[in-house]
Scaffold this motif. Structure first.
Motif, PDB file in Angstrom:
ATOM      1  N   THR A   1      57.646  61.664  -8.674  1.00 29.04           N
ATOM      2  CA  THR A   1      57.136  62.115  -9.971  1.00 29.04           C
ATOM      3  C   THR A   1      55.762  61.498 -10.226  1.00 29.04           C
ATOM      4  O   THR A   1      55.630  60.275 -10.270  1.00 29.04           O
ATOM      5  CB  THR A   1      58.101  61.700 -11.095  1.00 29.04           C
ATOM      6  OG1 THR A   1      59.399  62.237 -10.823  1.00 29.04           O
ATOM      7  CG2 THR A   1      57.610  62.229 -12.436  1.00 29.04           C
ATOM      8  N   PRO A   2      54.716  62.324 -10.405  1.00 26.47           N
ATOM      9  CA  PRO A   2      53.380  61.780 -10.638  1.00 26.47           C
ATOM     10  C   PRO A   2      53.097  61.553 -12.113  1.00 26.47           C
ATOM     11  O   PRO A   2      53.732  62.145 -12.985  1.00 26.47           O
ATOM     12  CB  PRO A   2      52.470  62.885 -10.087  1.00 26.47           C
ATOM     13  CG  PRO A   2      53.234  64.150 -10.375  1.00 26.47           C
ATOM     14  CD  PRO A   2      54.695  63.793 -10.237  1.00 26.47           C
ATOM     15  N   GLN A   3      52.134  60.677 -12.391  1.00 20.44           N
ATOM     16  CA  GLN A   3      51.611  60.606 -13.752  1.00 20.44           C
ATOM     17  C   GLN A   3      50.810  61.887 -14.032  1.00 20.44           C
ATOM     18  O   GLN A   3      50.251  62.472 -13.098  1.00 20.44           O
ATOM     19  CB  GLN A   3      50.701  59.381 -13.918  1.00 20.44           C
ATOM     20  CG  GLN A   3      51.458  58.089 -14.042  1.00 20.44           C
ATOM     21  CD  GLN A   3      50.538  56.895 -14.284  1.00 20.44           C
ATOM     22  OE1 GLN A   3      49.358  56.914 -13.941  1.00 20.44           O
ATOM     23  NE2 GLN A   3      51.077  55.831 -14.853  1.00 20.44           N
ATOM     24  N   PRO A   4      50.775  62.364 -15.269  1.00 23.49           N
ATOM     25  CA  PRO A   4      51.320  61.736 -16.483  1.00 23.49           C
ATOM     26  C   PRO A   4      52.813  62.025 -16.720  1.00 23.49           C
ATOM     27  O   PRO A   4      53.374  61.516 -17.678  1.00 23.49           O
ATOM     28  CB  PRO A   4      50.474  62.370 -17.585  1.00 23.49           C
ATOM     29  CG  PRO A   4      50.163  63.721 -17.065  1.00 23.49           C
ATOM     30  CD  PRO A   4      49.970  63.554 -15.582  1.00 23.49           C
ATOM     31  N   GLU A   5      53.443  62.826 -15.855  1.00 20.31           N
ATOM     32  CA  GLU A   5      54.867  63.106 -16.044  1.00 20.31           C
ATOM     33  C   GLU A   5      55.712  61.853 -15.850  1.00 20.31           C
ATOM     34  O   GLU A   5      56.755  61.683 -16.474  1.00 20.31           O
ATOM     35  CB  GLU A   5      55.300  64.204 -15.066  1.00 20.31           C
ATOM     36  CG  GLU A   5      56.711  64.716 -15.253  1.00 20.31           C
ATOM     37  CD  GLU A   5      57.074  65.779 -14.236  1.00 20.31           C
ATOM     38  OE1 GLU A   5      58.025  66.536 -14.503  1.00 20.31           O
ATOM     39  OE2 GLU A   5      56.427  65.852 -13.170  1.00 20.31           O
ATOM     40  N   LEU A   6      55.256  60.956 -14.980  1.00 18.71           N
ATOM     41  CA  LEU A   6      55.984  59.722 -14.699  1.00 18.71           C
ATOM     42  C   LEU A   6      56.080  58.869 -15.961  1.00 18.71           C
ATOM     43  O   LEU A   6      55.069  58.524 -16.574  1.00 18.71           O
ATOM     44  CB  LEU A   6      55.276  58.929 -13.607  1.00 18.71           C
ATOM     45  CG  LEU A   6      55.890  57.593 -13.209  1.00 18.71           C
ATOM     46  CD1 LEU A   6      57.214  57.785 -12.507  1.00 18.71           C
ATOM     47  CD2 LEU A   6      54.934  56.817 -12.314  1.00 18.71           C
TER      48      LEU A   6
ATOM     49  N   SER B   1      57.902  43.027  -4.548  1.00 18.76           N
ATOM     50  CA  SER B   1      57.595  44.449  -4.473  1.00 18.76           C
ATOM     51  C   SER B   1      58.860  45.254  -4.284  1.00 18.76           C
ATOM     52  O   SER B   1      59.876  44.748  -3.792  1.00 18.76           O
ATOM     53  CB  SER B   1      56.634  44.708  -3.305  1.00 18.76           C
ATOM     54  OG  SER B   1      56.428  46.087  -3.102  1.00 18.76           O
ATOM     55  N   ASP B   2      58.818  46.536  -4.663  1.00 20.46           N
ATOM     56  CA  ASP B   2      59.945  47.431  -4.411  1.00 20.46           C
ATOM     57  C   ASP B   2      59.769  48.219  -3.113  1.00 20.46           C
ATOM     58  O   ASP B   2      60.596  49.049  -2.765  1.00 20.46           O
ATOM     59  CB  ASP B   2      60.147  48.399  -5.579  1.00 20.46           C
ATOM     60  CG  ASP B   2      58.877  49.160  -5.946  1.00 20.46           C
ATOM     61  OD1 ASP B   2      57.934  49.177  -5.124  1.00 20.46           O
ATOM     62  OD2 ASP B   2      58.808  49.730  -7.052  1.00 20.46           O
ATOM     63  N   ALA B   3      58.654  47.989  -2.402  1.00 21.12           N
ATOM     64  CA  ALA B   3      58.393  48.605  -1.092  1.00 21.12           C
ATOM     65  C   ALA B   3      58.316  50.127  -1.156  1.00 21.12           C
ATOM     66  O   ALA B   3      58.717  50.811  -0.214  1.00 21.12           O
ATOM     67  CB  ALA B   3      59.449  48.168  -0.070  1.00 21.12           C
ATOM     68  N   VAL B   4      57.784  50.648  -2.259  1.00 18.44           N
ATOM     69  CA  VAL B   4      57.560  52.094  -2.360  1.00 18.44           C
ATOM     70  C   VAL B   4      56.155  52.339  -2.886  1.00 18.44           C
ATOM     71  O   VAL B   4      55.470  51.427  -3.349  1.00 18.44           O
ATOM     72  CB  VAL B   4      58.585  52.785  -3.287  1.00 18.44           C
ATOM     73  CG1 VAL B   4      60.001  52.580  -2.784  1.00 18.44           C
ATOM     74  CG2 VAL B   4      58.447  52.305  -4.730  1.00 18.44           C
ATOM     75  N   THR B   5      55.743  53.602  -2.835  1.00 20.67           N
ATOM     76  CA  THR B   5      54.438  54.014  -3.323  1.00 20.67           C
ATOM     77  C   THR B   5      54.619  54.983  -4.484  1.00 20.67           C
ATOM     78  O   THR B   5      55.351  55.971  -4.367  1.00 20.67           O
ATOM     79  CB  THR B   5      53.624  54.687  -2.201  1.00 20.67           C
ATOM     80  OG1 THR B   5      53.422  53.745  -1.148  1.00 20.67           O
ATOM     81  CG2 THR B   5      52.275  55.172  -2.711  1.00 20.67           C
ATOM     82  N   TRP B   6      53.957  54.685  -5.596  1.00 16.21           N
ATOM     83  CA  TRP B   6      54.047  55.502  -6.804  1.00 16.21           C
ATOM     84  C   TRP B   6      52.807  56.381  -6.933  1.00 16.21           C
ATOM     85  O   TRP B   6      51.720  56.024  -6.469  1.00 16.21           O
ATOM     86  CB  TRP B   6      54.160  54.602  -8.041  1.00 16.21           C
ATOM     87  CG  TRP B   6      55.409  53.773  -8.055  1.00 16.21           C
ATOM     88  CD1 TRP B   6      55.541  52.486  -7.628  1.00 16.21           C
ATOM     89  CD2 TRP B   6      56.698  54.182  -8.501  1.00 16.21           C
ATOM     90  NE1 TRP B   6      56.845  52.057  -7.788  1.00 16.21           N
ATOM     91  CE2 TRP B   6      57.576  53.081  -8.323  1.00 16.21           C
ATOM     92  CE3 TRP B   6      57.209  55.364  -9.044  1.00 16.21           C
ATOM     93  CZ2 TRP B   6      58.912  53.131  -8.665  1.00 16.21           C
ATOM     94  CZ3 TRP B   6      58.539  55.417  -9.388  1.00 16.21           C
ATOM     95  CH2 TRP B   6      59.387  54.314  -9.198  1.00 16.21           C
ATOM     96  N   LEU B   7      52.971  57.515  -7.593  1.00 19.14           N
ATOM     97  CA  LEU B   7      51.878  58.458  -7.783  1.00 19.14           C
ATOM     98  C   LEU B   7      51.256  58.231  -9.155  1.00 19.14           C
ATOM     99  O   LEU B   7      51.568  58.909 -10.128  1.00 19.14           O
ATOM    100  CB  LEU B   7      52.389  59.895  -7.634  1.00 19.14           C
ATOM    101  CG  LEU B   7      53.052  60.217  -6.289  1.00 19.14           C
ATOM    102  CD1 LEU B   7      53.529  61.660  -6.244  1.00 19.14           C
ATOM    103  CD2 LEU B   7      52.100  59.928  -5.127  1.00 19.14           C
ATOM    104  N   PHE B   8      50.363  57.264  -9.210  1.00 17.49           N
ATOM    105  CA  PHE B   8      49.699  56.918 -10.463  1.00 17.49           C
ATOM    106  C   PHE B   8      48.456  57.783 -10.657  1.00 17.49           C
ATOM    107  O   PHE B   8      47.984  58.453  -9.736  1.00 17.49           O
ATOM    108  CB  PHE B   8      49.329  55.441 -10.489  1.00 17.49           C
ATOM    109  CG  PHE B   8      50.511  54.516 -10.621  1.00 17.49           C
ATOM    110  CD1 PHE B   8      51.580  54.839 -11.440  1.00 17.49           C
ATOM    111  CD2 PHE B   8      50.541  53.323  -9.922  1.00 17.49           C
ATOM    112  CE1 PHE B   8      52.662  53.983 -11.576  1.00 17.49           C
ATOM    113  CE2 PHE B   8      51.628  52.460 -10.057  1.00 17.49           C
ATOM    114  CZ  PHE B   8      52.690  52.791 -10.881  1.00 17.49           C
ATOM    115  N   ALA B   9      47.894  57.712 -11.858  1.00 16.67           N
ATOM    116  CA  ALA B   9      46.743  58.547 -12.191  1.00 16.67           C
ATOM    117  C   ALA B   9      45.558  58.269 -11.267  1.00 16.67           C
ATOM    118  O   ALA B   9      44.762  59.172 -10.965  1.00 16.67           O
ATOM    119  CB  ALA B   9      46.345  58.323 -13.642  1.00 16.67           C
TER     120      ALA B   9
END
Length: 640
Positions: free
Chosen positions: A248-253, A429-437
């Motif tokens: 889920t990407p920002q801004p929806e995240l 760390s949670d060892a994941v990659t997030w889809l930030f703005a």
């Protein structure tokens, strides 16, 4: 021959002050345990370097056994336990208590009659501990060395070691006597032969896809596998963890599409059966199991007949009761009387449970009220367990805030959903990659604190931990005013900066480390040109006040992607509105770098060797190094 799992021993309680009955041998590792006779309760004090012995009938502290002494740096105020005991296990005869010391690297054996303490060095960051039913061997999960060791009890010596997947954490017995190992930030369970520690198989929990294209329904990557336990009367194993909705990407995240509390159910043959997780208000039920939002499942225990599972939720500070037969929520005990619950043990007659409340330094007593069709919990008292709390009060408050998603108490989240520790697991760390703005971003570690690491965020978008009020408000759904609520932001920042210790490095080859350091410091290789100083970073160079409008040292190391149609790196502004280029990045600290894969700003590099391969000619000049040189350089980095 594998040891058979001992049947639960039930001791009938007689009289008003009779001790609760207990299991002869624990089926999985825990921070809290009862003696076989049920007349003593033991709990680790991770921040106090001690173990408490409690009389559960008298509801009083019998002794606090010191294993070390925390250190407070007189110059900085940094608070660091020297031992940090994390889990314990009682010998079948009740004579000896075995305790892992995460920071000491030792397994401690406490003779309970005399309170004499022996120890043996086992590995880097030992966590889970398990005693075999015959009482002849102890098993230890070594998080940083990524191995499990077997210790012979009589001589207290390590007899077998086996390498396993990343960050082994909790240990448990399977129904047929195998040793099960959970992994904190990878979705695996390793199955070992207890005699040889040979790996028999590996179970993998699947990523769960988004359903009905709704990000609020439980989905994502399994992480935070804090506990696993066999369900009595069955061959099932239940695993407490979270799901991280990284698609889920920002801004929806936002807070309700990010982290989902979960219990995975695995069959005897290791095949995955299903994941129990949360229902969401206003959404038609789709395999939902929990009617209440909880956060941070950390420990679980079953009633003796396996009918109910009690799940301790560290962040929402409650206990979720799950009907294990119907696989739905049965009840919820909220709030608990203290903070940061991390462990649970249930008396074998199911009359009472004891909860390790780490932050408040006590044990909560919880009564189990069961009928033919339900199980309700009620708080029945609290037992203080420390003679003195060595952690300064502001750091203790900051610890509570860092781990808390208790939105009834603080505005740090909404609806008990997300804490800082949901992504910064164990402060790392949670060892994941997030889809930030700004683009795809790997979760950085907080271990060792942020002081002396320069600017924060991959593109120097912030300058101090207090600036994370914006993260609280956006991703966590909180309501923080950085000025009006500084009385909360300041202790939170103090905890991050002063009381999340740097990791203990894994074991390394000293010869390779010396060779690797020489290469690292060689100006023709160039590593130390940017990774310099006590925290191995040039971030903030020439700008000691970290003024976001001033000099900001960033580098293009060839890792940004601006032409990704799905989610590119983009130009943006920092927290004060200053421009930041899409392709210029802040130099990360290398303190404890071995503990925080994957690497690079978007987590594309699974290993340190991959980092060197992906940045040849753009981050230093490693293109001229041979394979042996690269091995040495990686070994040096692992030692930091």
């Amino acid at each position: 021959m594998k040891p058979a799992l001992l049947a639960i021993l039930v001791i009938t309680a007689c009289g008003d002050n009779a001790p609760p009955s207990a299991a002869a041998v624990a089926t999985h590792s825990s921070s809290i345990a009862l003696s076989p006779a049920g007349d003593r309760l033991f709990v680790v004090n991770a921040d106090s370097d001690s173990v408490s012995v409690i009389d559960p009938a008298a509801r009083s502290l019998v002794a606090e056994i010191a294993l070390g002494t925390p250190v407070i740096d007189p110059a900085t105020g940094a608070f660091t336990p020297s031992v940090m005991p994390r889990a314990l296990a009682v010998a079948p005869d009740g004579a000896t208590l075995y305790v892992t010391g995460e920071r000491a690297g030792d397994l401690f054996a406490i003779e309970l009659a005399s309170r004499d303490v022996r120890s043996v060095a086992v590995c880097s960051e030992p966590i889970g501990v398990l005693v075999d039913p015959e009482g002849t061997a102890v098993f230890v999960a070594c998080a940083q060395d990524e191995e499990v060791v077997r210790v012979e009890v009589t001589s207290l010596t390590v007899t077998v070691r086996v390498p396993v997947e990343r960050e082994p954490w909790a240990l448990a017995w399977s129904s047929d006597g195998e040793v099960l190992v959970s992994h904190l930030v990878s979705p695996e369970v390793t199955v070992l032969d207890p005699g040889t520690l040979a790996i028999e198989t590996t179970w993998t929990l699947p990523d769960l896809a988004r359903r009905d294209n709704d990000p609020r329904l439980p989905h994502g990557q399994p992480r935070g596998l804090y506990d696993l336990a066999p369900r009595p009367g069955t061959a099932e194993v239940w695993i407490a963890h979270i799901l991280l909705g990284t698609d889920t990407p920002q801004p929806e995240l936002d807070f309700e599409s990010t982290v989902f509390p979960s219990l995975a159910v695995v069959r005897a043959d290791g095949s995955y059966r299903r994941t129990l997780s949360v229902d969401v208000d206003g959404i038609p039920r789709i395999d939902g199991s929990f009617g209440d939002i909880v956060s941070g499942p950390h420990a679980l225990a079953f009633t003796a007949d396996g009918a109910y599972a009690l799940v301790v939720d560290t962040s929402s500070e409650d206990i979720l009761v799950v009907d294990a037969r119907a696989e739905v929520e049965a009840s919820l005990l909220r709030p608990l009387p203290g903070h940061m619950p991390e462990g649970i043990v249930i008396a074998a007659d199911d009359s009472v449970a004891f909860i390790d409340e780490r932050n408040t330094g006590d044990v909560a007593i919880v009564r189990l009220d069961r009928t033919d069709s339900s199980l309700e919990l009620a708080v029945d008292g609290v037992i203080p367990r420390l003679t003195r709390d060595p952690m300064p009060p502001d750091l203790r408050l900051g610890q509570h805030l860092f781990y808390s998603a208790n939105s009834d108490e603080y505005p740090i989240t909404r609806n008990h959903w997300v804490s800082c520790a949901s992504c910064h697991i164990e402060g790392r760390s949670d060892a994941v990659t997030w889809l930030f703005a700004q683009g795809p971003r790997d979760t950085p570690t907080n271990a060792g604190g942020m002081r002396d690491t320069g600017f924060l965020f991959r593109t120097a978008d912030r300058s101090r931990v207090q600036d994370y009020w914006k993260t609280v408000n956006i991703e966590q759904g909180g309501r923080f005013d950085p000025i009006a609520q500084a009385d909360l932001l300041d202790p939170l920042a103090a905890y991050v900066d002063l009381a999340i210790p740097a990791p203990i490095p894994p074991a390394t080859d000293p010869t390779l480390v010396v060779r690797g350091r020489a290469l690292f410091e060689d100006p023709t290789v160039g590593c130390s040109g940017c990774h310099r100083g006590p925290r191995f970073t040039d971030s903030g160079a020439g700008n000691p006040t970290l003024d976001l409008a001033g000099t900001v040292q960033l580098h293009d190391v060839g890792t940004c992607v601006t032409d990704d149609a799905a989610f590119p790196d983009v130009a943006h502004t920092d927290i004060e509105g200053h421009p930041r280029d899409a392709c210029r990045f802040d130099t990360p600290s290398l303190t404890g770098v071995a503990s925080s894969p994957p690497y690079l700003h978007d987590g594309r590099a699974a290993t340190l060797r991959d980092v060197l391969a992906l940045t040849r000619g753009t981050m230093g000049h490693t293109e001229g190094l041979g394979s042996a040189d690269l091995d040495a350089l990686v070994e040096y980095l692992r030692s930091l």
